[in-house]
Design an enzyme around this catalytic site. Structure first.
Site, PDB file in Angstrom:
ATOM      1  N   LYS B  78       0.844  -1.202   0.000  1.00 48.67           N
ATOM      2  CA  LYS B  78       0.000   0.000   0.000  1.00 48.67           C
ATOM      3  C   LYS B  78       0.876   1.248   0.000  1.00 48.67           C
ATOM      4  O   LYS B  78       1.874   1.307   0.712  1.00 48.67           O
ATOM      5  CB  LYS B  78      -0.910  -0.031   1.225  1.00 48.67           C
ATOM      6  CG  LYS B  78      -1.984   1.053   1.242  1.00 48.67           C
ATOM      7  CD  LYS B  78      -2.905   0.860   2.441  1.00 48.67           C
ATOM      8  CE  LYS B  78      -4.001   1.905   2.508  1.00 48.67           C
ATOM      9  NZ  LYS B  78      -4.886   1.731   3.679  1.00 48.67           N
ATOM     10  N   SER B 153      -9.851   1.702   2.858  1.00 51.44           N
ATOM     11  CA  SER B 153      -8.986   2.450   1.986  1.00 51.44           C
ATOM     12  C   SER B 153      -7.950   1.614   1.228  1.00 51.44           C
ATOM     13  O   SER B 153      -7.390   2.100   0.249  1.00 51.44           O
ATOM     14  CB  SER B 153      -8.250   3.513   2.803  1.00 51.44           C
ATOM     15  OG  SER B 153      -7.384   2.906   3.737  1.00 51.44           O
ATOM     16  N   SER B 177     -10.052  -0.667   7.038  1.00 43.72           N
ATOM     17  CA  SER B 177      -9.451  -0.475   5.708  1.00 43.72           C
ATOM     18  C   SER B 177      -8.716  -1.687   5.131  1.00 43.72           C
ATOM     19  O   SER B 177      -8.294  -1.655   3.978  1.00 43.72           O
ATOM     20  CB  SER B 177      -8.487   0.709   5.732  1.00 43.72           C
ATOM     21  OG  SER B 177      -9.212   1.917   5.693  1.00 43.72           O
TER      22      SER B 177
END
Lengths: 96, 486
Positions: B78, B153, B177
């Site tokens: 990420k 997210s 997330s």
């Protein structure tokens, strides 16, 4: 229904947060913050008088270490991402 | 069999047997990314050259492919986790050109285990969002249906695993997330206990909640990745110094005789009927495997959204004060003064949701409102945490839905932030309590969208959560179900 936060307050909070909102953005922000803050009133349904606040989910204790110098990031590398630098320092607009 | 669809542990066997070289594996992924990612947008930055160079080191004998289960394994990470020399944007314009001068601890651990990074995964800006629509680099699309969001997210990390654009990935979870996008994309996502994994080099959003964890094709891979990244690190003072068990050792142990709590507050009116159906099916499977189901109550569940959306923005408003256009990040020159430079840089650098959270956070922390909002929310957090501690006196683990609906349509909730926040209702409480939670694929909706089962354990109960998930995964028969791509 009483407004939770006025446009003037939104402008003041933006100033505190070092943000500048365009007029349309400010209007929209006021509407949305009012909706959200109104929802937060839900918490007042709960009596929390004797409840201690939780700031961390697990028990944390102070973490101590020896006060000794170690290697740190070198100057050139630290300045690599600077928007403006003279090779030895960060350059900022005149402050005083 | 397509190389890209292999799990990490399967690919490891191929590499060790020399059925495939590391460069062939990386090349296969890069080709697939080239073919599919213009449509899906899972990656913000590709690291193709670096990845090929790493792979060659294994093939020419400089590095040993037998050295670790991650040797030569291509992963996505990420874009909120620092990777030395590789751009780390956090999905934000303000960090569009930021090149970290150091590796985060998890980055360093994965690299030393031999993992190869294919690229930096797309995400909601600064991890603020539930759909990956808040990325400054465009939304990620759900591989199961490109008109749907992948969740957020960590939407890029989850969609890349689901679409076989990496063997596995890392995400971060502040309020759901990892778990929610894993659920929307039909993959395994595991948020460990707060303090289990070092956050050194993770760009901070809400420091009392942020946690890094794996997103993978199966439970064994999640155990394997967590094994590498878990453990004490003196660079993160919230990281807990507790032994890390061998997570894979107990996966095969039966779950017969375990007691699973089913929280009544997680089966609300208005929940999508397919979610309810899939979760009930999974509950029946638990019984078939010899587990006992007991109804429990987490009475303060309904207050999680309000508490979280005070606490997380408060912490964010403070953490994001560092973006001032001085040391790194975007600077917009202003002719007036320093204050003008700050305000212009931040206003042009941050997107709408980040500004909204900074504004909310600044407001709830400001003089006169602190007690009414921040202190109150922190007290309610104690109640929510207490709910879980009580529940775990009656059961070993909790099972529940991850989200009240399958992946929603792109654009559906972007104009109504409160509706977006409310979609996090089932993931926020575990974050506030700091307990581990895993999302396991447990079925498909009538429209063919994945549904996740949430398995929650007590603090540092990772071993148990993984074991329960592993046993259920075998019985549910969702493994290997792939989105209809190509």
């Amino acid at each position: 229904m009483a407004e939770k936060i006025s446009r003037e307050e939104v402008r003041h909070v933006a100033q505190l947060a070092r943000l500048e909102l365009a007029e349309a953005e400010e209007v929209r922000m006021t509407v949305q913050m009012n909706q959200i803050l109104e929802y937060m009133d839900k918490l007042n349904e709960l009596d929390t008088r004797d409840i201690p606040p939780t700031t961390h989910a697990i028990q944390l204790q102070n973490v101590f270490r020896d006060d000794s110098a170690g290697p740190s990031i070198d100057r050139e590398l630290a300045l690599d991402n600077a928007p403006q630098s003279d090779g030895t320092s960060f350059i900022v607009p005149k402050i005083i | 069999m397509d190389v890209c669809s292999l799990t990490i542990h399967e690919l490891h066997e191929w590499l060790v047997r020399k059925d495939l070289s590391a460069t062939e594996a990386v090349r296969a992924y890069l080709d697939r990314i080239e073919e599919l990612d213009s449509g899906l947008n899972c990656y913000i930055t590709l690291m193709a050259d670096e990845a090929m160079a790493e792979a060659r080191a294994f093939d020419n004998g400089e590095r040993d492919i037998n050295a670790s289960p991650l040797a030569g394994i291509p992963l996505a990470i990420k874009d909120v986790i620092c990777t030395k020399g590789a751009r780390t944007t956090c999905g934000s314009r303000i960090l569009e050109n930021f090149i970290p001068p150091y590796d985060g601890t998890v980055t360093r651990l994965l690299k030393s285990a031999g993992a190869i990074f294919l690229g930096k995964a797309n995400m909601d800006e600064f991890a603020m969002g539930s759909s990956t629509e808040n990325s400054a680099f465009g939304p990620t699309r759900n591989p199961w249906n490109p008109s749907r969001v992948p969740g957020g997210s960590s939407g890029g990390s989850a969609a890349a695993v689901a679409a076989d654009l990496c063997a596995g990935s890392l995400g971060t979870d502040t309020g759901g997330s990892i778990r929610q996008p894993a659920s929307f994309c039909g993959v395994v996502g595991f948020k460990p206990t707060y303090g289990r994994v070092s956050r050194y080099g993770l760009v901070a959003f809400a420091s009392s909640l942020d946690q890094i964890g794996p997103i993978t094709k199966d439970v064994e891979d999640a155990a394997l990745l967590l094994q590498i990244i878990a453990g004490y690190d003196h660079r993160d003072s919230t990281c807990v110094n507790q032994p890390v068990p061998d997570y894979r050792a107990s996966l095969n142990k039966s779950i017969k005789g375990l007691r699973f709590g089913v929280p009544r507050e997680y089966f609300i009116e208005g929940m999508h009927p397919d979610i309810s159906a899939c979760v009930h099916k999974a509950m029946a499977v638990c019984r078939d495997l010899g587990a006992e189901l007991v109804e429990v109550s987490l009475p303060h569940t309904d207050y999680g959204v309000a508490a979280y959306y005070i606490i997380a923005p408060a912490e964010a408003s403070s953490n994001l004060a560092r973006y001032d256009g001085v040391k790194y990040g975007l600077r917009v020159p202003d002719t007036r003064d320093l204050m003008g430079m700050y305000r212009q840089s931040r206003s042009q650098g941050f997107g709408a949701e980040v500004k909204r959270r900074i504004m909310l956070g600044t407001y709830v922390l400001s003089a006169g409102y602190y007690d009414a909002y921040y202190r109150k929310a922190s007290q309610v957090r104690s109640l929510i945490r207490g709910d879980f501690l009580q529940a775990f006196e009656q059961c070993d683990a909790l099972i529940a839905p991850v989200a009240p609906m399958p992946a929603f349509t792109i654009g559906e909730k972007t104009d109504d932030p409160l509706q977006m926040y409310l979609s996090d209702v089932f993931t926020l409480p575990a974050s506030l309590a700091g307990i581990p939670g895993l999302s396991l694929p447990c079925g498909l909706s009538s429209e063919g969208l994945p549904v996740g089962l949430q398995i929650l354990g007590p603090h540092f109960g990772e071993e148990l959560v993984l074991r329960v998930a592993y046993q259920l995964e075998k019985a549910l028969g969702m493994q290997g179900k792939k989105p209809p791509l190509r």
